[in-house]
Enzyme design. Structure first.
Site, PDB file in Angstrom:
ATOM      1  N   CYS A  44     111.151 131.014  70.869  1.00 35.07           N
ATOM      2  CA  CYS A  44     112.381 131.863  69.940  1.00 35.07           C
ATOM      3  C   CYS A  44     113.838 131.085  70.346  1.00 35.07           C
ATOM      4  O   CYS A  44     114.794 131.381  69.740  1.00 35.07           O
ATOM      5  CB  CYS A  44     112.496 133.285  70.096  1.00 35.07           C
ATOM      6  SG  CYS A  44     111.222 134.128  69.154  1.00 35.07           S
ATOM      7  N   ASP A  91     107.222 141.737  64.386  1.00 34.50           N
ATOM      8  CA  ASP A  91     108.297 142.103  63.668  1.00 34.50           C
ATOM      9  C   ASP A  91     108.083 143.110  62.602  1.00 34.50           C
ATOM     10  O   ASP A  91     108.756 143.921  62.198  1.00 34.50           O
ATOM     11  CB  ASP A  91     108.505 140.685  62.384  1.00 34.50           C
ATOM     12  CG  ASP A  91     109.479 139.920  63.022  1.00 34.50           C
ATOM     13  OD1 ASP A  91     110.070 140.204  64.390  1.00 34.50           O
ATOM     14  OD2 ASP A  91     109.382 138.587  62.859  1.00 34.50           O
ATOM     15  N   HIS A 113      99.200 127.367  55.574  1.00 36.42           N
ATOM     16  CA  HIS A 113      99.784 126.122  55.073  1.00 36.42           C
ATOM     17  C   HIS A 113     100.091 125.218  56.396  1.00 36.42           C
ATOM     18  O   HIS A 113     100.822 125.709  57.241  1.00 36.42           O
ATOM     19  CB  HIS A 113     101.204 126.261  54.169  1.00 36.42           C
ATOM     20  CG  HIS A 113     101.489 124.996  53.528  1.00 36.42           C
ATOM     21  ND1 HIS A 113     100.806 124.147  52.547  1.00 36.42           N
ATOM     22  CD2 HIS A 113     102.645 124.211  53.915  1.00 36.42           C
ATOM     23  CE1 HIS A 113     101.455 123.234  52.223  1.00 36.42           C
ATOM     24  NE2 HIS A 113     102.577 123.077  52.946  1.00 36.42           N
TER      25      HIS A 113
END
Length: 346
Positions: free
Chosen positions: A17, A92, A141
Protein backbone atom coordinates in the site's frame (compact mmCIF):
# COMPACT_ATOMS: atom_id res chain seq x y z
CA UNK A 1 13.51 -15.61 -19.35
CA UNK A 2 15.51 -14.08 -16.52
CA UNK A 3 16.67 -15.82 -13.37
CA UNK A 4 13.60 -17.41 -11.73
CA UNK A 5 14.95 -16.37 -8.33
CA UNK A 6 14.56 -12.69 -9.21
CA UNK A 7 13.26 -10.62 -6.30
CA UNK A 8 9.73 -9.37 -6.87
CA UNK A 9 10.36 -6.29 -4.72
CA UNK A 10 12.88 -5.10 -7.32
CA UNK A 11 9.82 -4.13 -9.33
CA UNK A 12 8.33 -2.00 -6.54
CA UNK A 13 9.20 1.63 -5.92
CA UNK A 14 6.68 1.61 -3.08
CA UNK A 15 5.92 -1.75 -1.50
CA UNK A 16 2.33 -2.84 -0.97
CA UNK A 17 0.00 0.00 0.00
CA UNK A 18 3.04 2.27 0.06
CA UNK A 19 2.66 2.53 -3.72
CA UNK A 20 -0.54 4.56 -3.34
CA UNK A 21 -0.63 7.91 -5.11
CA UNK A 22 0.32 10.73 -2.74
CA UNK A 23 -2.73 12.27 -0.99
CA UNK A 24 -2.26 15.74 -2.51
CA UNK A 25 -1.86 14.32 -6.01
CA UNK A 26 -4.85 12.05 -5.54
CA UNK A 27 -6.97 15.00 -4.42
CA UNK A 28 -6.02 16.91 -7.56
CA UNK A 29 -6.90 13.92 -9.75
CA UNK A 30 -10.27 13.35 -8.12
CA UNK A 31 -11.02 17.07 -7.99
CA UNK A 32 -10.46 17.65 -11.70
CA UNK A 33 -13.98 16.72 -12.77
CA UNK A 34 -15.62 17.86 -15.96
CA UNK A 35 -18.95 16.20 -15.26
CA UNK A 36 -21.15 15.62 -12.23
CA UNK A 37 -21.55 12.12 -10.80
CA UNK A 38 -24.99 10.65 -11.25
CA UNK A 39 -26.91 10.97 -8.01
CA UNK A 40 -28.49 7.73 -6.84
CA UNK A 41 -30.25 7.58 -3.46
CA UNK A 42 -29.50 3.86 -3.27
CA UNK A 43 -25.74 4.53 -3.30
CA UNK A 44 -25.27 4.73 0.46
CA UNK A 45 -21.48 5.12 0.42
CA UNK A 46 -19.69 6.53 -2.61
CA UNK A 47 -16.46 8.38 -3.28
CA UNK A 48 -17.28 11.54 -1.34
CA UNK A 49 -15.99 10.32 2.04
CA UNK A 50 -12.77 8.46 1.09
CA UNK A 51 -14.20 5.32 2.63
CA UNK A 52 -12.97 1.74 2.30
CA UNK A 53 -15.63 0.51 -0.14
CA UNK A 54 -18.79 1.50 -1.98
CA UNK A 55 -22.15 0.39 -0.59
CA UNK A 56 -25.35 0.12 -2.64
CA UNK A 57 -28.74 -0.62 -1.09
CA UNK A 58 -30.65 -3.49 -2.72
CA UNK A 59 -33.59 -3.75 -0.32
CA UNK A 60 -34.68 -2.63 3.13
CA UNK A 61 -32.50 -5.25 4.77
CA UNK A 62 -29.72 -5.84 2.25
CA UNK A 63 -26.92 -3.72 0.81
CA UNK A 64 -24.07 -4.70 -1.51
CA UNK A 65 -20.45 -3.78 -0.74
CA UNK A 66 -17.88 -3.50 -3.52
CA UNK A 67 -14.18 -2.74 -3.26
CA UNK A 68 -11.12 -3.06 -5.46
CA UNK A 69 -7.56 -3.07 -4.13
CA UNK A 70 -4.26 -4.01 -5.73
CA UNK A 71 -0.57 -3.14 -5.48
CA UNK A 72 3.00 -3.99 -6.43
CA UNK A 73 4.95 -6.66 -4.49
CA UNK A 74 5.66 -6.09 -0.81
CA UNK A 75 7.59 -9.38 -0.45
CA UNK A 76 9.70 -11.52 -2.78
CA UNK A 77 7.79 -14.75 -2.23
CA UNK A 78 5.06 -14.95 -4.88
CA UNK A 79 2.66 -17.00 -2.76
CA UNK A 80 2.94 -14.63 0.19
CA UNK A 81 2.51 -11.65 -2.13
CA UNK A 82 -0.81 -13.14 -3.25
CA UNK A 83 -1.88 -13.84 0.33
CA UNK A 84 -1.10 -10.32 1.52
CA UNK A 85 -2.79 -8.59 -1.41
CA UNK A 86 -5.91 -10.73 -1.04
CA UNK A 87 -6.11 -10.23 2.73
CA UNK A 88 -5.79 -6.48 2.21
CA UNK A 89 -8.67 -6.37 -0.28
CA UNK A 90 -10.93 -8.61 1.80
CA UNK A 91 -10.36 -6.41 4.82
CA UNK A 92 -12.05 -3.48 3.05
CA UNK A 93 -15.37 -5.33 3.18
CA UNK A 94 -14.91 -6.16 6.85
CA UNK A 95 -14.01 -2.52 7.55
CA UNK A 96 -17.53 -1.57 6.39
CA UNK A 97 -19.05 -4.08 8.83
CA UNK A 98 -19.91 -6.51 6.04
CA UNK A 99 -19.37 -10.07 4.89
CA UNK A 100 -17.60 -10.94 1.59
CA UNK A 101 -19.41 -13.16 -0.93
CA UNK A 102 -16.95 -13.65 -3.80
CA UNK A 103 -13.90 -12.04 -5.38
CA UNK A 104 -12.33 -11.47 -8.79
CA UNK A 105 -8.58 -11.28 -9.30
CA UNK A 106 -6.64 -8.41 -10.86
CA UNK A 107 -3.23 -9.44 -12.24
CA UNK A 108 -0.53 -7.58 -14.14
CA UNK A 109 2.60 -9.55 -15.00
CA UNK A 110 5.83 -8.85 -16.95
CA UNK A 111 5.78 -12.21 -18.70
CA UNK A 112 9.03 -11.54 -20.59
CA UNK A 113 10.93 -10.81 -17.38
CA UNK A 114 9.42 -13.00 -14.67
CA UNK A 115 8.39 -16.63 -15.05
CA UNK A 116 4.60 -16.81 -15.51
CA UNK A 117 4.59 -19.79 -13.14
CA UNK A 118 5.30 -17.31 -10.35
CA UNK A 119 2.10 -15.52 -11.31
CA UNK A 120 0.24 -18.77 -10.74
CA UNK A 121 1.74 -18.88 -7.23
CA UNK A 122 0.49 -15.34 -6.62
CA UNK A 123 -3.00 -16.42 -7.67
CA UNK A 124 -2.77 -19.49 -5.46
CA UNK A 125 -1.96 -17.28 -2.49
CA UNK A 126 -5.00 -15.14 -3.24
CA UNK A 127 -7.18 -18.21 -3.66
CA UNK A 128 -6.01 -19.56 -0.31
CA UNK A 129 -7.08 -16.38 1.52
CA UNK A 130 -10.48 -16.46 -0.16
CA UNK A 131 -10.82 -20.09 0.92
CA UNK A 132 -10.02 -19.12 4.52
CA UNK A 133 -13.00 -16.75 4.64
CA UNK A 134 -15.26 -19.20 2.79
CA UNK A 135 -15.68 -17.46 -0.57
CA UNK A 136 -14.76 -18.40 -4.15
CA UNK A 137 -12.23 -16.60 -6.29
CA UNK A 138 -14.75 -16.47 -9.10
CA UNK A 139 -12.72 -15.00 -11.97
CA UNK A 140 -10.65 -11.97 -12.82
CA UNK A 141 -8.69 -10.08 -15.43
CA UNK A 142 -5.00 -10.13 -16.37
CA UNK A 143 -2.67 -8.06 -18.54
CA UNK A 144 0.96 -8.25 -19.61
CA UNK A 145 2.74 -5.13 -18.38
CA UNK A 146 6.11 -4.01 -17.05
CA UNK A 147 5.19 -4.25 -13.35
CA UNK A 148 3.83 -7.20 -11.34
CA UNK A 149 0.57 -6.16 -9.69
CA UNK A 150 -2.02 -8.22 -7.87
CA UNK A 151 -5.22 -7.61 -5.95
CA UNK A 152 -8.90 -8.39 -5.76
CA UNK A 153 -12.26 -6.87 -6.47
CA UNK A 154 -14.47 -8.12 -3.66
CA UNK A 155 -18.25 -8.13 -3.41
CA UNK A 156 -19.97 -8.45 -0.05
CA UNK A 157 -23.22 -7.78 1.78
CA UNK A 158 -24.32 -5.94 4.89
CA UNK A 159 -27.59 -4.94 6.50
CA UNK A 160 -28.00 -1.19 5.84
CA UNK A 161 -28.28 -0.45 9.57
CA UNK A 162 -24.96 -2.23 10.22
CA UNK A 163 -22.85 -0.22 7.76
CA UNK A 164 -19.79 1.29 9.40
CA UNK A 165 -18.17 4.28 7.69
CA UNK A 166 -15.10 6.31 8.54
CA UNK A 167 -17.11 9.45 9.38
CA UNK A 168 -19.56 8.38 12.09
CA UNK A 169 -17.49 9.06 15.21
CA UNK A 170 -19.12 11.00 18.03
CA UNK A 171 -17.64 13.28 20.67
CA UNK A 172 -16.24 11.22 23.53
CA UNK A 173 -15.81 8.04 21.49
CA UNK A 174 -12.81 5.89 22.37
CA UNK A 175 -10.40 4.93 19.58
CA UNK A 176 -9.04 1.38 19.30
CA UNK A 177 -6.75 -0.24 16.73
CA UNK A 178 -6.55 -4.00 16.23
CA UNK A 179 -2.99 -4.42 14.93
CA UNK A 180 0.37 -2.93 15.85
CA UNK A 181 2.07 -0.62 13.35
CA UNK A 182 5.28 -1.02 11.37
CA UNK A 183 4.53 -3.09 8.25
CA UNK A 184 6.04 -0.39 6.00
CA UNK A 185 9.24 -0.26 8.05
CA UNK A 186 9.64 -4.03 7.93
CA UNK A 187 8.93 -4.13 4.18
CA UNK A 188 11.66 -1.53 3.66
CA UNK A 189 14.08 -3.54 5.79
CA UNK A 190 13.31 -6.55 3.59
CA UNK A 191 13.90 -4.58 0.42
CA UNK A 192 17.26 -3.37 1.75
CA UNK A 193 18.33 -6.88 2.87
CA UNK A 194 18.40 -5.73 6.49
CA UNK A 195 15.50 -7.67 7.99
CA UNK A 196 15.97 -10.37 10.59
CA UNK A 197 14.29 -13.74 10.10
CA UNK A 198 12.06 -13.37 13.16
CA UNK A 199 10.98 -9.88 12.10
CA UNK A 200 10.10 -11.12 8.62
CA UNK A 201 7.95 -13.82 10.21
CA UNK A 202 6.10 -11.17 12.23
CA UNK A 203 5.61 -9.07 9.13
CA UNK A 204 3.99 -11.98 7.28
CA UNK A 205 1.88 -12.82 10.33
CA UNK A 206 0.28 -9.37 10.53
CA UNK A 207 0.16 -8.67 6.79
CA UNK A 208 -1.84 -11.85 6.13
CA UNK A 209 -4.16 -11.46 9.12
CA UNK A 210 -7.63 -10.75 7.73
CA UNK A 211 -9.73 -8.22 9.63
CA UNK A 212 -12.77 -10.52 9.77
CA UNK A 213 -13.64 -9.24 13.26
CA UNK A 214 -15.08 -6.21 11.44
CA UNK A 215 -18.18 -8.24 10.53
CA UNK A 216 -18.86 -8.71 14.25
CA UNK A 217 -18.18 -5.03 14.97
CA UNK A 218 -20.81 -4.22 12.36
CA UNK A 219 -23.45 -5.77 14.60
CA UNK A 220 -22.62 -3.42 17.49
CA UNK A 221 -24.66 -0.21 17.62
CA UNK A 222 -22.10 1.39 19.91
CA UNK A 223 -19.40 1.11 17.24
CA UNK A 224 -19.91 4.47 15.56
CA UNK A 225 -17.13 4.46 12.95
CA UNK A 226 -14.56 2.10 11.50
CA UNK A 227 -11.81 2.02 8.89
CA UNK A 228 -8.72 -0.03 8.17
CA UNK A 229 -5.26 1.51 8.45
CA UNK A 230 -3.43 1.29 5.13
CA UNK A 231 -1.14 3.32 2.88
CA UNK A 232 -1.73 6.79 4.35
CA UNK A 233 -0.55 5.69 7.79
CA UNK A 234 -2.51 5.93 10.99
CA UNK A 235 -2.20 9.73 10.93
CA UNK A 236 -3.88 9.95 7.53
CA UNK A 237 -6.76 7.74 8.58
CA UNK A 238 -7.20 9.59 11.87
CA UNK A 239 -7.42 12.84 9.90
CA UNK A 240 -10.07 11.33 7.61
CA UNK A 241 -12.15 10.11 10.55
CA UNK A 242 -11.85 13.41 12.39
CA UNK A 243 -12.71 15.49 9.32
CA UNK A 244 -15.67 13.27 8.50
CA UNK A 245 -17.09 13.65 12.00
CA UNK A 246 -16.17 17.31 12.56
CA UNK A 247 -14.09 16.37 15.63
CA UNK A 248 -10.48 16.20 16.80
CA UNK A 249 -8.75 12.91 17.59
CA UNK A 250 -6.70 13.20 20.79
CA UNK A 251 -4.07 10.45 20.79
CA UNK A 252 -1.82 9.19 23.55
CA UNK A 253 1.36 8.96 21.50
CA UNK A 254 2.97 6.46 23.82
CA UNK A 255 0.00 4.14 23.39
CA UNK A 256 0.59 3.44 19.69
CA UNK A 257 1.71 -0.19 19.46
CA UNK A 258 4.59 -1.20 17.19
CA UNK A 259 5.37 -4.66 15.86
CA UNK A 260 8.26 -6.16 17.81
CA UNK A 261 11.60 -5.16 16.30
CA UNK A 262 10.34 -2.14 14.35
CA UNK A 263 11.96 0.44 16.64
CA UNK A 264 15.39 -1.01 15.90
CA UNK A 265 14.96 -0.35 12.18
CA UNK A 266 13.58 3.16 12.74
CA UNK A 267 16.69 3.94 14.83
CA UNK A 268 18.74 2.92 11.77
CA UNK A 269 16.64 5.27 9.59
CA UNK A 270 15.13 2.31 7.76
CA UNK A 271 11.59 3.26 6.75
CA UNK A 272 9.71 3.94 3.50
CA UNK A 273 10.26 7.14 1.54
CA UNK A 274 6.47 7.45 1.44
CA UNK A 275 6.52 8.05 5.18
CA UNK A 276 7.57 11.62 4.36
CA UNK A 277 4.89 11.80 1.67
CA UNK A 278 2.27 11.10 4.33
CA UNK A 279 3.89 13.54 6.76
CA UNK A 280 3.88 16.31 4.16
CA UNK A 281 0.19 15.65 3.50
CA UNK A 282 -1.06 15.52 7.09
CA UNK A 283 1.41 17.33 9.36
CA UNK A 284 -0.44 20.62 8.88
CA UNK A 285 -3.58 19.03 10.32
CA UNK A 286 -1.87 17.63 13.41
CA UNK A 287 0.07 18.78 16.45
CA UNK A 288 2.30 17.20 19.07
CA UNK A 289 4.20 14.77 16.82
CA UNK A 290 7.87 15.35 17.59
CA UNK A 291 10.97 14.25 15.69
CA UNK A 292 11.11 10.63 14.62
CA UNK A 293 7.68 9.94 16.11
CA UNK A 294 6.43 10.89 12.65
CA UNK A 295 7.56 7.46 11.40
CA UNK A 296 5.10 5.44 13.48
CA UNK A 297 2.30 7.89 12.69
CA UNK A 298 3.00 8.03 8.94
CA UNK A 299 4.38 4.57 8.17
CA UNK A 300 2.26 3.21 5.27
CA UNK A 301 0.55 0.01 6.39
CA UNK A 302 -0.41 -2.85 4.12
CA UNK A 303 -3.45 -4.69 5.46
CA UNK A 304 -3.15 -2.80 8.74
CA UNK A 305 -5.60 -3.25 11.56
CA UNK A 306 -9.07 -1.81 12.02
CA UNK A 307 -9.45 1.55 13.72
CA UNK A 308 -12.70 1.66 15.64
CA UNK A 309 -14.58 4.48 17.41
CA UNK A 310 -16.86 3.28 20.21
CA UNK A 311 -19.21 4.79 22.75
CA UNK A 312 -17.19 4.85 26.03
CA UNK A 313 -20.20 3.62 27.99
CA UNK A 314 -19.74 0.24 26.30
CA UNK A 315 -15.98 -0.07 26.76
CA UNK A 316 -16.23 -3.21 28.93
CA UNK A 317 -18.71 -4.83 26.55
CA UNK A 318 -16.44 -4.08 23.58
CA UNK A 319 -13.39 -5.48 25.31
CA UNK A 320 -15.41 -8.57 26.20
CA UNK A 321 -16.19 -9.06 22.50
CA UNK A 322 -12.48 -8.76 21.74
CA UNK A 323 -11.68 -11.39 24.35
CA UNK A 324 -14.34 -13.78 23.04
CA UNK A 325 -12.84 -13.58 19.55
CA UNK A 326 -9.25 -13.72 20.85
CA UNK A 327 -8.70 -10.41 19.11
CA UNK A 328 -6.08 -8.01 20.42
CA UNK A 329 -6.77 -4.27 20.37
CA UNK A 330 -5.11 -1.18 21.77
CA UNK A 331 -6.86 1.89 23.16
CA UNK A 332 -4.99 4.86 21.66
CA UNK A 333 -7.17 7.91 22.36
CA UNK A 334 -10.57 9.51 21.97
CA UNK A 335 -12.53 11.94 19.83
CA UNK A 336 -13.07 15.36 21.37
CA UNK A 337 -14.80 18.51 20.18
CA UNK A 338 -13.22 20.10 17.14
CA UNK A 339 -10.12 22.26 17.65
CA UNK A 340 -7.58 23.84 15.32
CA UNK A 341 -5.93 20.48 14.59
CA UNK A 342 -7.66 17.32 13.41
CA UNK A 343 -5.22 15.14 15.34
CA UNK A 344 -3.63 16.16 18.64
CA UNK A 345 -0.95 13.97 20.17
CA UNK A 346 -0.33 14.24 23.91
Amino acid sequence: MENPTIRLTQFSEGSGCGCKIAPAVLDSILGNRKSVDLEDPMLLVGNSSKDDAAVYQLSDDLAMINTVDFFTPIVDDAYDFGRIAAANALSDVYAMGGKPLFANAILSWPVEKIDPLLASEVLEGGREMCHLVGIPLAGGHSIAAKDPIFGLSVNGVVHPKNIKTNKGAQEGDLIYITKPLGIGVLATALKRDKIKEEDYANMILYATQINSIGKDFGLLDYVHAMTDVTGFGILGHLVEMAEGAGLTAVIQGISLPLIEGVTEYINQFIFPDNTYRNWNAYSGKSEGIIGMELVKFCDPQTNGGLMVAINPTFQKAFESILEQHQQKAWLIGEFNSQSASKVKVI
